[in-house]
Motif scaffolding. Sequence first.
Motif, mmCIF file in Angstrom:
data_model
loop_
_atom_site.group_PDB
_atom_site.id
_atom_site.type_symbol
_atom_site.label_atom_id
_atom_site.label_comp_id
_atom_site.label_asym_id
_atom_site.label_seq_id
_atom_site.Cartn_x
_atom_site.Cartn_y
_atom_site.Cartn_z
ATOM 1 N N ASN A 50 28.720 53.742 27.538
ATOM 2 C CA ASN A 50 29.285 52.492 28.046
ATOM 3 C C ASN A 50 28.374 51.320 27.714
ATOM 4 O O ASN A 50 27.172 51.480 27.530
ATOM 5 C CB ASN A 50 29.479 52.577 29.564
ATOM 6 C CG ASN A 50 30.594 53.530 29.924
ATOM 7 O OD1 ASN A 50 31.546 53.700 29.182
ATOM 8 N ND2 ASN A 50 30.468 54.153 31.082
ATOM 9 N N SER A 51 28.968 50.154 27.700
ATOM 10 C CA SER A 51 28.167 48.956 27.464
ATOM 11 C C SER A 51 27.317 48.663 28.700
ATOM 12 O O SER A 51 27.563 49.182 29.792
ATOM 13 C CB SER A 51 29.074 47.775 27.139
ATOM 14 O OG SER A 51 29.891 47.473 28.260
ATOM 15 N N LEU A 52 26.323 47.805 28.529
ATOM 16 C CA LEU A 52 25.398 47.495 29.615
ATOM 17 C C LEU A 52 26.106 46.903 30.836
ATOM 18 O O LEU A 52 25.820 47.317 31.962
ATOM 19 C CB LEU A 52 24.282 46.579 29.117
ATOM 20 C CG LEU A 52 23.189 46.270 30.127
ATOM 21 C CD1 LEU A 52 22.504 47.555 30.580
ATOM 22 C CD2 LEU A 52 22.186 45.308 29.544
ATOM 23 N N PRO A 53 27.041 45.946 30.682
ATOM 24 C CA PRO A 53 27.722 45.430 31.877
ATOM 25 C C PRO A 53 28.499 46.501 32.637
ATOM 26 O O PRO A 53 28.514 46.508 33.864
ATOM 27 C CB PRO A 53 28.662 44.364 31.316
ATOM 28 C CG PRO A 53 28.050 43.940 30.033
ATOM 29 C CD PRO A 53 27.391 45.171 29.490
ATOM 30 N N LEU A 115 20.763 41.753 44.069
ATOM 31 C CA LEU A 115 19.642 42.417 43.410
ATOM 32 C C LEU A 115 20.021 42.859 41.994
ATOM 33 O O LEU A 115 19.224 42.719 41.060
ATOM 34 C CB LEU A 115 19.179 43.615 44.239
ATOM 35 C CG LEU A 115 18.614 43.296 45.622
ATOM 36 C CD1 LEU A 115 18.341 44.582 46.387
ATOM 37 C CD2 LEU A 115 17.358 42.468 45.506
ATOM 38 N N LEU A 116 21.237 43.358 41.819
ATOM 39 C CA LEU A 116 21.646 43.768 40.490
ATOM 40 C C LEU A 116 21.907 42.575 39.576
ATOM 41 O O LEU A 116 21.776 42.682 38.362
ATOM 42 C CB LEU A 116 22.869 44.676 40.572
ATOM 43 C CG LEU A 116 22.533 46.092 41.043
ATOM 44 C CD1 LEU A 116 23.789 46.909 41.259
ATOM 45 C CD2 LEU A 116 21.628 46.797 40.072
ATOM 46 N N GLN A 117 22.248 41.440 40.139
ATOM 47 C CA GLN A 117 22.383 40.218 39.340
ATOM 48 C C GLN A 117 21.018 39.818 38.786
ATOM 49 O O GLN A 117 20.906 39.360 37.648
ATOM 50 C CB GLN A 117 22.989 39.077 40.182
ATOM 51 C CG GLN A 117 23.348 37.869 39.395
ATOM 52 C CD GLN A 117 24.470 38.147 38.415
ATOM 53 O OE1 GLN A 117 25.334 38.961 38.658
ATOM 54 N NE2 GLN A 117 24.432 37.481 37.266
ATOM 55 N N VAL A 118 19.982 40.006 39.568
ATOM 56 C CA VAL A 118 18.619 39.735 39.107
ATOM 57 C C VAL A 118 18.278 40.689 37.950
ATOM 58 O O VAL A 118 17.711 40.284 36.934
ATOM 59 C CB VAL A 118 17.602 39.873 40.261
ATOM 60 C CG1 VAL A 118 16.176 39.846 39.758
ATOM 61 C CG2 VAL A 118 17.841 38.795 41.298
ATOM 62 N N VAL A 119 18.648 41.970 38.097
ATOM 63 C CA VAL A 119 18.402 42.938 37.035
ATOM 64 C C VAL A 119 19.166 42.539 35.765
ATOM 65 O O VAL A 119 18.636 42.610 34.662
ATOM 66 C CB VAL A 119 18.790 44.367 37.491
ATOM 67 C CG1 VAL A 119 18.735 45.344 36.334
ATOM 68 C CG2 VAL A 119 17.893 44.823 38.623
ATOM 69 N N ARG A 120 20.412 42.100 35.943
ATOM 70 C CA ARG A 120 21.200 41.632 34.788
ATOM 71 C C ARG A 120 20.495 40.480 34.080
ATOM 72 O O ARG A 120 20.477 40.409 32.857
ATOM 73 C CB ARG A 120 22.581 41.181 35.234
ATOM 74 C CG ARG A 120 23.565 42.276 35.405
ATOM 75 C CD ARG A 120 24.982 41.713 35.599
ATOM 76 N NE ARG A 120 25.881 42.767 35.961
ATOM 77 C CZ ARG A 120 26.375 42.976 37.167
ATOM 78 N NH1 ARG A 120 26.052 42.155 38.155
ATOM 79 N NH2 ARG A 120 27.163 43.973 37.403
ATOM 80 N N GLY A 121 19.932 39.570 34.852
ATOM 81 C CA GLY A 121 19.221 38.441 34.265
ATOM 82 C C GLY A 121 17.974 38.865 33.508
ATOM 83 O O GLY A 121 17.639 38.300 32.465
ATOM 84 N N ILE A 122 17.307 39.914 34.020
ATOM 85 C CA ILE A 122 16.080 40.371 33.379
ATOM 86 C C ILE A 122 16.386 41.100 32.066
ATOM 87 O O ILE A 122 15.751 40.864 31.046
ATOM 88 C CB ILE A 122 15.283 41.287 34.330
ATOM 89 C CG1 ILE A 122 14.733 40.445 35.494
ATOM 90 C CG2 ILE A 122 14.155 41.993 33.596
ATOM 91 C CD1 ILE A 122 14.111 41.281 36.595
ATOM 92 N N VAL A 123 17.401 41.991 32.090
ATOM 93 C CA VAL A 123 17.683 42.785 30.899
ATOM 94 C C VAL A 123 18.645 42.096 29.942
ATOM 95 O O VAL A 123 18.911 42.602 28.863
ATOM 96 C CB VAL A 123 18.221 44.188 31.276
ATOM 97 C CG1 VAL A 123 17.187 44.971 32.028
ATOM 98 C CG2 VAL A 123 19.518 44.104 32.018
ATOM 99 N N GLY A 124 19.199 40.976 30.362
ATOM 100 C CA GLY A 124 20.075 40.221 29.463
ATOM 101 C C GLY A 124 21.498 40.731 29.410
ATOM 102 O O GLY A 124 22.175 40.598 28.409
ATOM 103 N N GLY A 125 21.953 41.365 30.470
ATOM 104 C CA GLY A 125 23.319 41.902 30.476
ATOM 105 C C GLY A 125 24.210 40.936 31.113
ATOM 106 O O GLY A 125 25.281 40.846 31.355
#
Length: 125
Positions: A50-53, A115-125
């Motif tokens: 699956n894609s990252l998002p 918290l997962l939005q922060v992770v998305r911002g860090i990994v660029g997803g």
Amino acid sequence: MSRIPARLRALTRSPGVRRAATLTATAVLVVGAPAAAHADPASSEVVAANSLPVVLNNLQTWLIGILAALATLFLVLAGVYWATAGGDPAQVERAKAALRNALVGYGLAVLAPVLLQVVRGIVGG
């Protein structure tokens, strides 16, 4: 050659032990069989991850579910502790601690998307 004790021989003749051994052996064989042995060698399909998002959305769903389930468990335990305290101060404190844990769990479940939005911002997803 060692002799098998009479108790062990009697145990191995038991139908319950035989049934359990058969079920265990069957489970080991089914789980241990390599999946490639059953694959179609002529098939050339490529299974993509699956894609990252999509992965992050699935992670969010699982995380919220697990946190909410654990928080509910602690809430139920707090209720049981409180109901069975019978005036015992130690038991009441235990119930309060379980209630605090439940509230922290519900708070984390609510904050999981953030918290997962922060992770998305860090990994660029």
